[in-house]
Write a protein that holds these residues in place. Structure first.
Motif, PDB file in Angstrom:
ATOM      1  N   ARG A   1      -6.311  -6.582  17.306  1.00  0.00           N
ATOM      2  CA  ARG A   1      -6.117  -4.556  16.563  1.00  0.00           C
ATOM      3  C   ARG A   1      -5.836  -4.575  15.344  1.00  0.00           C
ATOM      4  N   GLY A   2      -6.252  -5.393  14.336  1.00  0.00           N
ATOM      5  CA  GLY A   2      -6.399  -5.363  12.812  1.00  0.00           C
ATOM      6  C   GLY A   2      -4.707  -5.051  12.602  1.00  0.00           C
ATOM      7  N   ALA A   3      -3.346  -5.571  12.986  1.00  0.00           N
ATOM      8  CA  ALA A   3      -2.507  -5.927  13.098  1.00  0.00           C
ATOM      9  C   ALA A   3      -2.447  -7.190  12.071  1.00  0.00           C
ATOM     10  N   PRO A   4      -1.556  -7.427  10.704  1.00  0.00           N
ATOM     11  CA  PRO A   4      -1.691  -8.769  10.104  1.00  0.00           C
ATOM     12  C   PRO A   4      -0.828  -9.502  10.662  1.00  0.00           C
ATOM     13  N   LYS A   5      -1.373 -11.109  10.434  1.00  0.00           N
ATOM     14  CA  LYS A   5       0.543 -11.581  11.182  1.00  0.00           C
ATOM     15  C   LYS A   5      -0.024 -12.909  10.663  1.00  0.00           C
ATOM     16  N   ALA A   6      -0.405 -12.916  10.341  1.00  0.00           N
ATOM     17  CA  ALA A   6      -0.501 -14.277   8.395  1.00  0.00           C
ATOM     18  C   ALA A   6      -0.930 -13.798   7.567  1.00  0.00           C
ATOM     19  N   MET A   7      -0.093 -14.330   6.477  1.00  0.00           N
ATOM     20  CA  MET A   7      -1.101 -14.497   5.077  1.00  0.00           C
ATOM     21  C   MET A   7      -1.114 -15.043   3.751  1.00  0.00           C
ATOM     22  N   LEU A   8      -1.655 -15.230   3.314  1.00  0.00           N
ATOM     23  CA  LEU A   8      -1.686 -16.501   2.000  1.00  0.00           C
ATOM     24  C   LEU A   8      -0.886 -16.134   0.996  1.00  0.00           C
ATOM     25  N   TRP A   9       0.071 -16.724   1.015  1.00  0.00           N
ATOM     26  CA  TRP A   9       0.883 -16.351  -0.153  1.00  0.00           C
ATOM     27  C   TRP A   9       1.641 -18.106  -1.152  1.00  0.00           C
ATOM     28  N   ARG A  10       1.160 -18.057  -1.965  1.00  0.00           N
ATOM     29  CA  ARG A  10       1.821 -19.007  -3.004  1.00  0.00           C
ATOM     30  C   ARG A  10       0.608 -20.393  -2.339  1.00  0.00           C
ATOM     31  N   GLY A  11      -0.014 -20.405  -1.861  1.00  0.00           N
ATOM     32  CA  GLY A  11      -0.227 -20.991  -1.690  1.00  0.00           C
ATOM     33  C   GLY A  11      -0.828 -21.983  -0.057  1.00  0.00           C
ATOM     34  N   THR A  12       0.579 -21.075   0.595  1.00  0.00           N
ATOM     35  CA  THR A  12       0.785 -21.244   2.282  1.00  0.00           C
ATOM     36  C   THR A  12       0.600 -20.397   2.760  1.00  0.00           C
ATOM     37  N   TYR A  13      -0.228 -20.326   4.034  1.00  0.00           N
ATOM     38  CA  TYR A  13      -0.259 -19.444   4.768  1.00  0.00           C
ATOM     39  C   TYR A  13       1.197 -19.195   5.569  1.00  0.00           C
ATOM     40  N   ARG A  14       1.579 -17.445   5.418  1.00  0.00           N
ATOM     41  CA  ARG A  14       3.405 -17.650   6.067  1.00  0.00           C
ATOM     42  C   ARG A  14       3.071 -16.936   7.110  1.00  0.00           C
ATOM     43  N   ARG A  15       3.473 -17.135   8.173  1.00  0.00           N
ATOM     44  CA  ARG A  15       4.268 -15.522   9.318  1.00  0.00           C
ATOM     45  C   ARG A  15       4.789 -14.587   8.826  1.00  0.00           C
ATOM     46  N   VAL A  16       3.069 -13.431   9.607  1.00  0.00           N
ATOM     47  CA  VAL A  16       4.508 -12.165   9.195  1.00  0.00           C
ATOM     48  C   VAL A  16       5.230 -11.907  10.738  1.00  0.00           C
ATOM     49  N   VAL A  17       6.517 -12.104  10.566  1.00  0.00           N
ATOM     50  CA  VAL A  17       7.154 -12.120  11.079  1.00  0.00           C
ATOM     51  C   VAL A  17       7.412 -10.319  11.517  1.00  0.00           C
ATOM     52  N   ALA A  18       7.984  -9.318  10.750  1.00  0.00           N
ATOM     53  CA  ALA A  18       7.552  -8.118  11.157  1.00  0.00           C
ATOM     54  C   ALA A  18       7.369  -7.545  10.362  1.00  0.00           C
ATOM     55  N   VAL A  19       6.691  -5.848  10.878  1.00  0.00           N
ATOM     56  CA  VAL A  19       5.860  -4.964  10.185  1.00  0.00           C
ATOM     57  C   VAL A  19       7.077  -3.462  10.203  1.00  0.00           C
ATOM     58  N   HIS A  20       7.022  -3.693   9.197  1.00  0.00           N
ATOM     59  CA  HIS A  20       8.519  -2.279   9.043  1.00  0.00           C
ATOM     60  C   HIS A  20       7.343  -1.396   8.753  1.00  0.00           C
ATOM     61  N   ASP A  21       6.912  -0.658   8.444  1.00  0.00           N
ATOM     62  CA  ASP A  21       6.000   0.630   8.036  1.00  0.00           C
ATOM     63  C   ASP A  21       4.586   0.529   8.279  1.00  0.00           C
ATOM     64  N   THR A  22       4.173   1.519   8.916  1.00  0.00           N
ATOM     65  CA  THR A  22       2.626   1.462   8.201  1.00  0.00           C
ATOM     66  C   THR A  22       2.189   2.492   8.711  1.00  0.00           C
ATOM     67  N   TRP A  23       1.125   2.860   7.429  1.00  0.00           N
ATOM     68  CA  TRP A  23       0.373   4.473   7.597  1.00  0.00           C
ATOM     69  C   TRP A  23      -0.930   4.077   7.160  1.00  0.00           C
ATOM     70  N   ARG A  24      -1.433   5.565   7.273  1.00  0.00           N
ATOM     71  CA  ARG A  24      -2.794   5.295   6.719  1.00  0.00           C
ATOM     72  C   ARG A  24      -2.986   6.033   6.127  1.00  0.00           C
ATOM     73  N   ILE A  25      -4.173   6.225   4.629  1.00  0.00           N
ATOM     74  CA  ILE A  25      -5.011   7.516   3.951  1.00  0.00           C
ATOM     75  C   ILE A  25      -5.882   7.566   3.438  1.00  0.00           C
ATOM     76  N   ASP A  26      -6.577   8.377   3.957  1.00  0.00           N
ATOM     77  CA  ASP A  26      -8.128   8.571   3.822  1.00  0.00           C
ATOM     78  C   ASP A  26      -8.263   9.809   2.969  1.00  0.00           C
ATOM     79  N   ASP A  27      -8.960   9.921   1.852  1.00  0.00           N
ATOM     80  CA  ASP A  27      -9.534   9.992   0.585  1.00  0.00           C
ATOM     81  C   ASP A  27     -10.491  10.030  -0.270  1.00  0.00           C
ATOM     82  N   GLU A  28     -11.005  11.330  -0.507  1.00  0.00           N
ATOM     83  CA  GLU A  28     -12.572  11.234  -1.337  1.00  0.00           C
ATOM     84  C   GLU A  28     -13.580  10.549  -0.654  1.00  0.00           C
ATOM     85  N   TRP A  29     -14.000  11.479   0.616  1.00  0.00           N
ATOM     86  CA  TRP A  29     -14.830  11.413   1.384  1.00  0.00           C
ATOM     87  C   TRP A  29     -16.049  11.581   1.138  1.00  0.00           C
ATOM     88  N   TRP A  30     -15.989  12.222  -0.549  1.00  0.00           N
ATOM     89  CA  TRP A  30     -17.234  13.265  -0.430  1.00  0.00           C
ATOM     90  C   TRP A  30     -17.912  12.404  -1.384  1.00  0.00           C
TER      91      TRP A  30
END
Lengths: 398, 109
Positions: free
Chosen positions: B30-59
């Motif tokens: 569904r597009g939510a991050p669950k792990a991320m490579l950080w300083r050479g190690t994959y670390r699990r995402v334990v919480a998503v504190h906020d999320t938002w979307r921006i759409d701009d310059e469609w022209w």
């Protein structure tokens, strides 16, 4: 027993009564004289019974309790007495947390066994030592939790009390709800609901207390049931430097006092422990011929290690003093050590000459390395939702 | 903030700030991050504190991003976004635009 609470009820009033036993039994109000535009800092139970409380203006306090004795707030003397009590407690326990002047919590787990005493005897010994050293009425109580120890110390005027393991809930159940560390409004609300004792609060369900009173209700329920996970958090010992001098002759004018204070500050600032550091607090005290002690405290808005700046802040307080007797000694205590030594000036807000030197230095760097090396951050499209469009870096230069 | 010096633009005299940097992120279907490579190690995402979307310059060069403020194992908080146009992930610090922005941030429901 794990935790002890030492409490000197109405600390400032107790201090005044220690220094003047004739005040015992009389209503005492600490904060200044009624003509001053100030508020009550502390008051005795006799004054409280007349309607005076902490924060009441002194004029109103006079109207409510005309027979009260009004005393100035001797911050320096109070701080010294409170500090002496803490120093004594640190001889008994490695973990002492100062809550307020005359109120401290200490970790005493295993200390009675180390001293080869039973718990009750250990507490009695500590309580008597504190009373003898300070001359103040000391209430000392020990229990397995911080709240139980504090509540037990609150309900007795002086003496030592031990709340045995396993008896905390029964002991707390008999205490009034006012011992709970919640807001006065919460105390009122509990009373309005007919909850006068902690035992009544403990008998209710957690969900009911939380639903009716929110977070404070949940906390009250936990404490009434003897569940307290608070720990002693000792603060690191503060570095303090003191200097005293006896005046060559009793002085009633401010000039010799100021001169003496200047000499003391210069001497104190040479101490190895504080040399090179800035300080935030100065406690100044005066010993009088009558045996009385006066004190004043200065807390500097910006830390300083400049004796002239310290004296500049203190001098008006010395000049405003009205001495009941001639002064025979002066003392200062410096504390509130900071690592800050000076202020970081803004590199860009310098005079024209420094600005030219800065430009030259930047040009030299750019030529040596090749291309612009120093940039200023400027706002490009601060209103944009795209982060990389909001700010940009422009090469610094003419 | 420094006032505009009026300096002429030239090679290397203007540089962008806070450019996004590519990030290696593992996401759910569904597009939510669950792990991320950080300083050479994959670390699990334990919480998503906020999320938002921006759409701009469609022209012109369309920008469509879904931002996430994530907390990784170990307590580190980062702001990352999924570039919905190119299907790539980036890391970038995010400050709310100043007052007077044409449209507010649209938060995910």
């Amino acid at each position: 027993m794990q935790v002890a609470c030492l409490l000197v009820a109405d600390f400032l009033v107790a201090l005044a009564r220690r220094d003047d036993p004739s005040l015992r039994g009389q209503p005492v109000i600490v904060g200044g004289s009624p003509e001053e535009h100030a508020a009550v800092v502390a008051c005795s139970p006799e004054a409280v019974a007349a309607g005076v409380g902490i924060g009441t203006t002194l004029r109103r306090a006079l109207a409510l309790c005309p027979k009260a004795v009004f005393l100035p707030h001797r911050e320096g003397v109070a701080a010294e007495a409170a500090g002496a009590l803490l120093d004594l407690l640190r001889l008994y326990s490695p973990a002492v947390e100062a809550i307020a002047p005359g109120h401290a919590h200490l970790d005493i787990h295993g200390l009675a066994e180390m001293a080869r005493m039973d718990d009750a005897a250990y507490l009695r010994d500590l309580q008597e030592s504190a009373e003898n050293a300070s001359g103040l009425p000391v209430s000392l109580a020990a229990a397995d939790t911080v709240f139980a120890a504090h509540a037990a110390a609150t309900v007795q005027a002086r003496g030592a009390m031990l709340v045995h393991a396993g008896e905390a809930r029964a002991f707390l159940g008999r205490l009034p709800v006012e011992v709970l560390p919640v807001s006065p409004l919460m105390h009122q609300r509990l009373r309005l609901f007919g909850l006068n004792w902690l035992g009544q609060v403990a008998e209710l369900t957690f969900s009911a207390m939380q639903a009716q009173f929110g977070r404070e209700g949940a906390r009250a329920w936990e404490l009434a049931n003897g569940r307290d996970d608070a720990r002693i958090v000792p603060r690191p010992e503060e570095v303090r430097v003191s200097e005293e001098l006896e005046l060559p002759a009793p002085a009633a004018l401010s000039e010799p006092l100021i001169a003496g204070t200047r000499a003391l500050l210069l001497r104190a600032l040479e101490h190895r422990e504080i040399k090179g550091h800035s300080l935030r607090r100065l406690d100044w005290r005066l010993g009088l011929e009558s045996g009385e002690q006066l004190g004043r405290r200065c807390v500097f808005r910006e830390p300083t290690n400049d004796a002239a700046r310290m004296l500049f802040a203190l001098q008006p307080k010395i000049e405003r003093l009205q001495l009941p007797a001639a002064a025979v000694s002066v003392g200062v205590t410096l504390s509130g050590l900071c690592s800050e030594y000076g202020h970081q000036a803004n590199l860009w807000q310098v005079g024209p000459r420094r600005h030219r030197e800065l430009l030259e230095a930047v040009e030299q760097l750019n030529t040596r390395v090749g291309g612009p090396q120093v940039f200023r951050i400027v706002e490009v499209q601060g209103w944009s939702r795209i982060p990389e469009r909001q700010l940009g870096m422009v090469a610094f230069g003419p | 903030m420094v006032a505009n010096s009026g300096t002429a633009a030239g090679d290397g005299r203007f540089r962008p700030l806070n450019e996004p940097s590519p990030a290696a992120v593992e996401a759910t279907p569904r597009g939510a991050p669950k792990a991320m490579l950080w300083r050479g190690t994959y670390r699990r995402v334990v919480a998503v504190h906020d999320t938002w979307r921006i759409d701009d310059e469609w022209w012109r060069d369309e920008i469509a991003r879904r931002y996430f403020v994530v907390e990784l194992e170990g307590g580190r908080r980062l702001t990352i976004f999924h570039d919905l146009v190119r299907d790539l992930w980036y890391q970038q610090a995010y400050d709310a635009p100043k007052a007077g922005a044409p449209m507010g941030r649209k938060r995910a429901g």
